[in-house]
Design a protein around this motif. Sequence first.
Motif, PDB file in Angstrom:
ATOM      1  N   PHE A1389       0.836  -1.209   0.000  1.00 10.25           N
ATOM      2  CA  PHE A1389       0.000   0.000   0.000  1.00 10.25           C
ATOM      3  C   PHE A1389       0.869   1.256   0.000  1.00 10.25           C
ATOM      4  O   PHE A1389       0.486   2.268  -0.594  1.00 10.25           O
ATOM      5  CB  PHE A1389      -0.910  -0.002   1.239  1.00 10.25           C
ATOM      6  N   HIS A1390       2.007   1.177   0.630  1.00 12.81           N
ATOM      7  CA  HIS A1390       2.875   2.347   0.705  1.00 12.81           C
ATOM      8  C   HIS A1390       3.369   2.734  -0.684  1.00 12.81           C
ATOM      9  O   HIS A1390       3.420   3.914  -1.034  1.00 12.81           O
ATOM     10  CB  HIS A1390       4.072   2.074   1.625  1.00 12.81           C
ATOM     11  N   VAL A1391       3.740   1.731  -1.460  1.00 17.33           N
ATOM     12  CA  VAL A1391       4.219   1.999  -2.823  1.00 17.33           C
ATOM     13  C   VAL A1391       3.152   2.742  -3.607  1.00 17.33           C
ATOM     14  O   VAL A1391       3.428   3.722  -4.310  1.00 17.33           O
ATOM     15  CB  VAL A1391       4.594   0.674  -3.525  1.00 17.33           C
ATOM     16  N   GLN A1392       1.903   2.296  -3.472  1.00 17.24           N
ATOM     17  CA  GLN A1392       0.805   2.944  -4.201  1.00 17.24           C
ATOM     18  C   GLN A1392       0.582   4.370  -3.695  1.00 17.24           C
ATOM     19  O   GLN A1392       0.282   5.273  -4.481  1.00 17.24           O
ATOM     20  CB  GLN A1392      -0.490   2.126  -4.040  1.00 17.24           C
ATOM     21  N   LEU A1393       0.753   4.573  -2.396  1.00 19.01           N
ATOM     22  CA  LEU A1393       0.596   5.928  -1.849  1.00 19.01           C
ATOM     23  C   LEU A1393       1.643   6.865  -2.434  1.00 19.01           C
ATOM     24  O   LEU A1393       1.331   8.009  -2.814  1.00 19.01           O
ATOM     25  CB  LEU A1393       0.718   5.891  -0.320  1.00 19.01           C
ATOM     26  N   TYR A1394       2.871   6.401  -2.534  1.00 18.22           N
ATOM     27  CA  TYR A1394       3.942   7.249  -3.063  1.00 18.22           C
ATOM     28  C   TYR A1394       3.670   7.594  -4.536  1.00 18.22           C
ATOM     29  O   TYR A1394       3.888   8.726  -4.969  1.00 18.22           O
ATOM     30  CB  TYR A1394       5.294   6.549  -2.919  1.00 18.22           C
ATOM     31  N   ILE A1395       3.192   6.614  -5.272  1.00 18.83           N
ATOM     32  CA  ILE A1395       2.877   6.872  -6.691  1.00 18.83           C
ATOM     33  C   ILE A1395       1.746   7.887  -6.791  1.00 18.83           C
ATOM     34  O   ILE A1395       1.815   8.860  -7.552  1.00 18.83           O
ATOM     35  CB  ILE A1395       2.484   5.551  -7.400  1.00 18.83           C
ATOM     36  N   GLU A1396       0.699   7.658  -6.007  1.00 16.53           N
ATOM     37  CA  GLU A1396      -0.483   8.540  -6.058  1.00 16.53           C
ATOM     38  C   GLU A1396      -0.110   9.966  -5.645  1.00 16.53           C
ATOM     39  O   GLU A1396      -0.514  10.940  -6.294  1.00 16.53           O
ATOM     40  CB  GLU A1396      -1.545   7.969  -5.111  1.00 16.53           C
ATOM     41  N   ALA A1397       0.677  10.094  -4.588  1.00 10.87           N
ATOM     42  CA  ALA A1397       1.061  11.419  -4.089  1.00 10.87           C
ATOM     43  C   ALA A1397       1.902  12.163  -5.118  1.00 10.87           C
ATOM     44  O   ALA A1397       1.675  13.352  -5.384  1.00 10.87           O
ATOM     45  CB  ALA A1397       1.841  11.281  -2.784  1.00 10.87           C
ATOM     46  N   SER A1398       2.868  11.481  -5.728  1.00 12.23           N
ATOM     47  CA  SER A1398       3.740  12.154  -6.694  1.00 12.23           C
ATOM     48  C   SER A1398       2.955  12.566  -7.938  1.00 12.23           C
ATOM     49  O   SER A1398       3.205  13.636  -8.505  1.00 12.23           O
ATOM     50  CB  SER A1398       4.919  11.251  -7.066  1.00 12.23           C
ATOM     51  N   LEU A1399       1.960  11.759  -8.330  1.00 11.97           N
ATOM     52  CA  LEU A1399       1.145  12.134  -9.495  1.00 11.97           C
ATOM     53  C   LEU A1399       0.319  13.385  -9.213  1.00 11.97           C
ATOM     54  O   LEU A1399       0.239  14.286 -10.049  1.00 11.97           O
ATOM     55  CB  LEU A1399       0.220  10.976  -9.886  1.00 11.97           C
ATOM     56  N   ILE A1400      -0.264  13.441  -8.024  1.00 11.84           N
ATOM     57  CA  ILE A1400      -1.088  14.615  -7.671  1.00 11.84           C
ATOM     58  C   ILE A1400      -0.231  15.875  -7.683  1.00 11.84           C
ATOM     59  O   ILE A1400      -0.646  16.930  -8.180  1.00 11.84           O
ATOM     60  CB  ILE A1400      -1.756  14.397  -6.304  1.00 11.84           C
ATOM     61  N   ILE A1401       0.982  15.766  -7.149  1.00 12.30           N
ATOM     62  CA  ILE A1401       1.865  16.936  -7.099  1.00 12.30           C
ATOM     63  C   ILE A1401       2.302  17.336  -8.503  1.00 12.30           C
ATOM     64  O   ILE A1401       2.222  18.515  -8.887  1.00 12.30           O
ATOM     65  CB  ILE A1401       3.094  16.636  -6.212  1.00 12.30           C
ATOM     66  N   LYS A1402       2.730  16.370  -9.286  1.00 13.87           N
ATOM     67  CA  LYS A1402       3.251  16.689 -10.629  1.00 13.87           C
ATOM     68  C   LYS A1402       2.178  17.265 -11.547  1.00 13.87           C
ATOM     69  O   LYS A1402       2.462  18.080 -12.412  1.00 13.87           O
ATOM     70  CB  LYS A1402       3.849  15.424 -11.265  1.00 13.87           C
ATOM     71  N   GLU A1403       0.928  16.834 -11.328  1.00  9.48           N
ATOM     72  CA  GLU A1403      -0.128  17.262 -12.232  1.00  9.48           C
ATOM     73  C   GLU A1403      -0.827  18.542 -11.771  1.00  9.48           C
ATOM     74  O   GLU A1403      -1.828  18.952 -12.356  1.00  9.48           O
ATOM     75  CB  GLU A1403      -1.152  16.138 -12.397  1.00  9.48           C
ATOM     76  N   THR A1404      -0.317  19.156 -10.709  1.00  5.89           N
ATOM     77  CA  THR A1404      -0.884  20.442 -10.297  1.00  5.89           C
ATOM     78  C   THR A1404      -0.586  21.471 -11.383  1.00  5.89           C
ATOM     79  O   THR A1404       0.559  21.644 -11.794  1.00  5.89           O
ATOM     80  CB  THR A1404      -0.262  20.888  -8.963  1.00  5.89           C
ATOM     81  N   TRP A1405      -1.615  22.175 -11.829  1.00  2.00           N
ATOM     82  CA  TRP A1405      -1.489  22.985 -13.051  1.00  2.00           C
ATOM     83  C   TRP A1405      -0.432  24.067 -12.950  1.00  2.00           C
ATOM     84  O   TRP A1405       0.314  24.330 -13.881  1.00  2.00           O
ATOM     85  CB  TRP A1405      -2.851  23.589 -13.422  1.00  2.00           C
ATOM     86  N   TRP A1406      -0.343  24.709 -11.786  1.00  2.00           N
ATOM     87  CA  TRP A1406       0.566  25.865 -11.720  1.00  2.00           C
ATOM     88  C   TRP A1406       2.018  25.438 -11.615  1.00  2.00           C
ATOM     89  O   TRP A1406       2.923  26.229 -11.831  1.00  2.00           O
ATOM     90  CB  TRP A1406       0.177  26.796 -10.573  1.00  2.00           C
ATOM     91  N   LEU A1407       2.267  24.173 -11.276  1.00  2.00           N
ATOM     92  CA  LEU A1407       3.654  23.693 -11.283  1.00  2.00           C
ATOM     93  C   LEU A1407       4.115  23.365 -12.693  1.00  2.00           C
ATOM     94  O   LEU A1407       5.280  23.506 -13.043  1.00  2.00           O
ATOM     95  CB  LEU A1407       3.777  22.436 -10.411  1.00  2.00           C
ATOM     96  N   SER A1408       3.180  22.895 -13.511  1.00  2.00           N
ATOM     97  CA  SER A1408       3.556  22.507 -14.871  1.00  2.00           C
ATOM     98  C   SER A1408       3.408  23.651 -15.865  1.00  2.00           C
ATOM     99  O   SER A1408       3.710  23.508 -17.044  1.00  2.00           O
ATOM    100  CB  SER A1408       2.692  21.315 -15.317  1.00  2.00           C
ATOM    101  N   ASP A1409       2.942  24.800 -15.376  1.00  2.00           N
ATOM    102  CA  ASP A1409       2.765  25.962 -16.254  1.00  2.00           C
ATOM    103  C   ASP A1409       4.097  26.710 -16.371  1.00  2.00           C
ATOM    104  O   ASP A1409       4.524  27.390 -15.441  1.00  2.00           O
ATOM    105  CB  ASP A1409       1.677  26.878 -15.667  1.00  2.00           C
ATOM    106  N   GLY A1410       4.750  26.585 -17.502  1.00  2.11           N
ATOM    107  CA  GLY A1410       6.074  27.190 -17.698  1.00  2.11           C
ATOM    108  C   GLY A1410       6.061  28.697 -17.775  1.00  2.11           C
ATOM    109  O   GLY A1410       7.124  29.336 -17.750  1.00  2.11           O
ATOM    110  N   LYS A1411       4.884  29.333 -17.892  1.00  6.58           N
ATOM    111  CA  LYS A1411       4.825  30.792 -18.037  1.00  6.58           C
ATOM    112  C   LYS A1411       4.842  31.519 -16.689  1.00  6.58           C
ATOM    113  O   LYS A1411       4.920  32.737 -16.659  1.00  6.58           O
ATOM    114  CB  LYS A1411       3.532  31.167 -18.780  1.00  6.58           C
TER     115      LYS A1411
END
Length: 1602
Positions: A1389-1411
């Motif tokens: 379950f921990h492995v899945q939590l780490y994957i889920e958490a990193s996806l939520i962070i990476k897909e936050t719009w203002w982090l991926s917005d290069g402008k």
Amino acid sequence: MDQNQRSSSASASRAYQFHPARAAIVNLFDLYLGGKSSSRQKSEDSNREPPNKSQKRVLALNRELPPRNEQFLLDFEQLQSQFPDQDQLRVVTESVLISLVVQCSNHAPRAEFLLFALRSLCTIGHINWDSFLPSLLSSVSTAEMSMGQGSQAMTSTSSQSSMLPSSNAIPNSSNFQSSNPASPLPSVHGIGSPSQSAIEPMTVSPAKSSDMPSNGQQAAARANSSIRDNAISSLRQLCCKIILTGLEFNLKPVTHADIFSHMLNWLVNWDQKQLGTDESDGVKSWRPGKALIEWLHSCLDVIWLLVDEDKCRVPFYELLRSGLQFMENIPDDEALFTLILEIHRRRDMMAMHMKMLDQHLHCPTFGTHRIFSQTTPSISGEAVASLRYSPITYPSVLGEPLHGEDLAISIPKGSLDWERALRCIRHAICTTPSPDWWKRVLLVAPCYRGPSQGPTPGAVFTSEMICEATIDRIVELLKLTNSDVNCWQDWLVFSDIFFFLIKSGCVDFVYFVDKLVSRLTESDPHILRTNHVTWLLAQIIRVELVINALNSDARKVETTRKILSLHKEDRSSDPNSPQSILLDFISSCQNLRIWSLNTTTREYLNNEQLQKGKQIDEWWRHASKGDRMMDYMNMDDRSIGMFWVVSYTMAQPACETVINWLSSAGVAESLPATNLQSNERLMVMREVNPLPMSLLSGFAINLCLKLAYQMEESLFCGQVVPNIAMAETYCRLLLIAPHSLFRSHFNHLAQRSPSVLSKPGVTLLVLEILNYRLLPLYRYQGKSKALMYDVTKIISALKAKRGDHRVFRLAENLCMNLILSLRDFFLVKREGKGPTEFTETLNRVTVVTLAIIIKTRGIADADHLHYLQTMLEQILVSSNHTWSEKTLRYFPSLLRDFLIPRIDNRGIAIQAWQQAETTVINQCTQLLSSSADPTYVMTYISHSFPQHRQYLCAGAWILMQGRPENINSVNLARVLREFSPEEVTANIYMMVDVLLHNIQLELQRGHSLQDLVLKACANLTFFIWTHELLPLDIMLLALIDRDDDPHALRIVISLLDRQELQQKVKLYCMNRGAPEHWLYPGTFKRVELQTALGNHLSWKDRYPAFFDDIAARLLPVIPLIIYRLIENDAIDSADRVLAMYTQFLAYHPFRFTFVRDILAYFYGHLPPKLIVRILNVLDISKIPLSESFPQHINSSNPVICPPPDYFATLLLGIVNNVIPPLHNNSKSGSASDGLNNSMRAPPNKTPATSQSGQTNASDGQKAFYQIQDPGTYTQLVLETAVIELLSLPVTASQIVSSLVQIVVNIQPTLIQSSNGLHGATNGVGQGSVLPTSPSGGSTDSLGTNRSSPSVSGINVSSFVSRSGYTCQQLSCLLIQACGHLLAQLPPDFHVQLYIEASLIIKETWWLSDGKRSLGELDSAVGYALLDPTWAAQDNTSTAIGNIVALLHSFFSNLPLEWLEGTHLIIKHLRPVTSVAMLRIAFRIMAPLLPKLANAHNLFNKTLSLIFNMMVDVFGKNAQPSTPVEPLEVTDLIDFFHHIVHYEGQGGPVQANSKPRPEVLVLCGRAAESLRPEIQHLLSHLKPDANSSIYAATHPKLAQNTS
């Protein structure tokens, strides 16, 4: 520099004092300074001169004018040419210069010349700043000390004058380290505590003016003090100027360190001058003078130059840990304020990285067994092994988690930290963790503490805290009682803890009574309507501390009056119930007791209550009158109530009555078995009914203590064998009051009578009581390991002793149960060294238990990780066993990697058997043939070789040829009984190997496998049942340990299927009554010894069995068989065995733990059908499963994940029952009574739950005996949730995703659903205020494709109402509950939590917005990482903030071993391409490092990973999207410095903390990949002594470079 170098340097220094050049140099300087060559003359001049510069100038004009300054260098070079050894000349010159600096600092022109001379000598390279500056500083310190002493001397002896030391008096201090060899940068204050205090000033303070006999002497003292202060100011000012000159050159790091430490000391002790003046002279209004301000500013200039980021001579971090900002008397100076404010700013930023988000909610839950990580060297190995994490910590100013006795005492009442502590204690009082937990965290009240009593490691709660929380609980229970809720059980549980707390001395009784009366009569005047409080105080009135308070304390009258004032007339709605009768008479009991205690307080007693005592006496006389004894099994409610009353007034008669009840049936003679001839008479008490729990529960604790003592006398010291009822009642008594009555039996009995355990039968009875009645109690108390060591001693003494099979096998079975019951890591030996004293069987069980613990619960402590390999070696040194490949594949890698290389010696063992077979068969023929000579038995026992004895059963097996009747069973039985127990065990293991080997041979010869298995089972039946020659449990364990043989498990199944065993088990269940023995109302039936244990174990023994039975010995074995079948993919067989033995497993003392662990151990490998079968082992009616759970596990479509409402309700159960409540219900007033106890809703106030399933919560507080496994209701709720999640027929990924989505979106879900559109607009409004920062109410903040503003499928209105919290509070608590729950689950379950958490962070719009600009991103990150507790207050929580808080809650509950998996988060987030992402990743991982301070390898790995993220952004080859200034990440740089010191210290950073050399090497290597401007800021975190102050001053590294 070591001692030899220092001594040689000192001798060289003395030699330089007489160097021929010295006089010439002194004369040269005297010439230019315009003085005489005599230093004495100079000192006389200075004494004559008042401190007036104009007068100095007048005097100078009368002297001969010195040469021009420009001439000095030419003159010096001429002098220089006269001496060949330039190094010696340099040292002498420096020494002279230093003495002149000290002498001339108060003379401005001379001071200026000395500065000129220094600069001139630098131009020709004649000054070595690295030796000169430390020597100068050391001499200045010495001079200041002398000035202080001179000032003191002057005040008492006016003829002496203050004299600056001459150059001859000043030692040459080129060896500067002697001033402070321990630390390069000694901190001014310790930072181990939130409260800071200044260190003692360095100089000796002058005598106070109040000591002066006259005003004239006071005036002289003030004048002398002023002279001294001016001298010191001038000296420091000149010294700073010289240092500023020196800093223009490249000095060694060690010199920078010395300068820095002196500057800090000067700054902190700037106001020493006040110590010499009287307060009446206006000290309070004193302001620093111009001279002082000047040197202060010069000092600050030096410090700013040292910490300047361009040069980075000293890390700015050294200011953060110096404590400079905590100066007690800061001068009114803007420049110093500027520095202090900068220190505060940077310290706060750095400290943030040390702390978890949601810090103040991280209270303990008592739901998990936690290990204390920072071991104390003075504590023994076993004590360390049983320590816990501190239940609560407080962040220091540097963010470090602190706890301990001193800290607890310093917490101010009413502060946030105080409230956190009370929240923790209230939760403990309601959830009853074990006394073992309490003893580790409580402080003895100061009034009871002995002067020699040392500090308690880990103690965090003071007596005042306990007192307040105890009163809160009393008020809470009174409110429940007043609302006509039947909470008598809650009062009983609380009285047990209350008695324990008072007896332990952690509550000042007099203070407690005062506060209690004040609270009940003033704060809540209408709350005391019943006599429950009087009853509670009556429970403890015989405790020694209470007797002393009422008998000999100065406040005894006042305390007695206050106690009596709490009496209330009983107004129960059911006046005839036993508790109503008890409460009606309890005031009378209390008055009678106080009357007997003290004559001085009798006048305050209630005569009416004293007279009422006569009714008690009359009832007792009537009840005990005549020969007819009161029938305790048929007592009416009034009789029960009155007997309870008697237990408070006449404990001894009541105790005798109970003992008489239990022995009322008389005694009978136990006849010997038919096969034994004995003249010894054995008298046994006849059976009666044990006392029911309903009667025992109301006894006064004092009576319970007397009863326990008296029963022990009858059970263990009497001449008559006690009946089962006596033993059962004794056990029930201990279970009813686990806090008040627990005792470690082996120690307790040995203290009562050292020889008691040597009596025949006593050891057997103790072992039976422990094995079949008290195992859960010992585990609850945290005493399982200590008991294991005690039992191991018995085993060790008996395993090689011939004949003692009964005691040995019982002790071995008990030890097996103990080992399998452990839920955390343990030492196999109390002292931790040498091979185990276990048997072969126990060694094997220990390895399996370790596998289960490590895989399902992890290893919580770094020391245990280090010890694991040693422990395995201790276990396996005396064992040749190897585990099968199928078993090893399920073992955790830590164990598997160690065990795989072991060589299987079975082939060698078979070869040895084959070599000895002829001899063995010959011996067996003589011994076991039907016509064998009976006398050969003793010949065989006395003369056979030990290596041949292990083959006896194997030889018998060969002789049988499938016809057991061919064997002389009588001779075989005699020999096996005469063997030692370990020889019998060796025979079983050897026979199993030979048996399986022969089956292989027979198969090769063409025989049918079915026939061979049937023949093997027939032969084994002969051994086990027909003649009862061998113990069944060991035989089964031997067979399953050979599971790599394809036929071993098949034979095991066949044996379990045998009718003989089924009949044994069936008889056991019939004779033993219900599994919950404490509720069984009937008479226990004693089974005849031979029937219960068989021939082999009973043999010559006549002592009857109580609870022991050969079938009961299988209770620890059946679960191991299930494990082995699943490992070998025999799922159908496992299902069948469980089906056959489910009813039997109800008697397993830890069946709940068995279910939880087996589901976790095989997670992902169990088919749904088997999971349901495993769950049926539980008593489902007593487990708080969710209502919808059965639907989900029996679903026809297992692919569909349960709805969010299911997971949300699961989390709500943890919020309500596991996490300490935020509210103090006792203070919340009647308005909140509807929510009163969300943990335990009363029966007629059960919350309207749709599917919470927390049905047990409505029954009031559970007593320990009702939930012996897992031990507390908190653990039951938490681990039931774990069992549910492990049983769901969906993947770990689906479960984690559902939980994370609830947590990430919980606040918008609650707010929007509760407030409708109003809530949503609130969120969007926040977004408009901060356009670059995401808002909790906006869809953008939650990710682009993965999240929505709220989670559909949750019935929010009922959800919030069931919790008793506001939406904002609930959202935070659900985050904590989710993290806590996930931490209990296996690493899948921990492995899945780490994957889920990193996806939520990476897909936050203002982090991926290069402008986005850097400023916008910084703002967004700061906003996103706002603590959810604060964000919840204005409905602005963010997805990233919630996910980081979830991870931190998860981390804080995770065992240390599993923390290594956290690296996956960063691996999924990398490459980190922006500072914004770096800060988020840093915020996630940085608080982990303090937890790893003692796990050096894991710390190094995590630190390397964080450095790798830095390289991603600031690496030499990195291409960041936006250029970044290094100064924008100074908080990260400061954190690196702090954490390496924290790890080096193994805890909070102290003044002498140093990084470990290995960590400096790691940091240095990592920094090489960074850009130069960042690398430069980390230049001191290197092992290079030429660039790092830490390396230069580290004993190991400095020694290597010298």
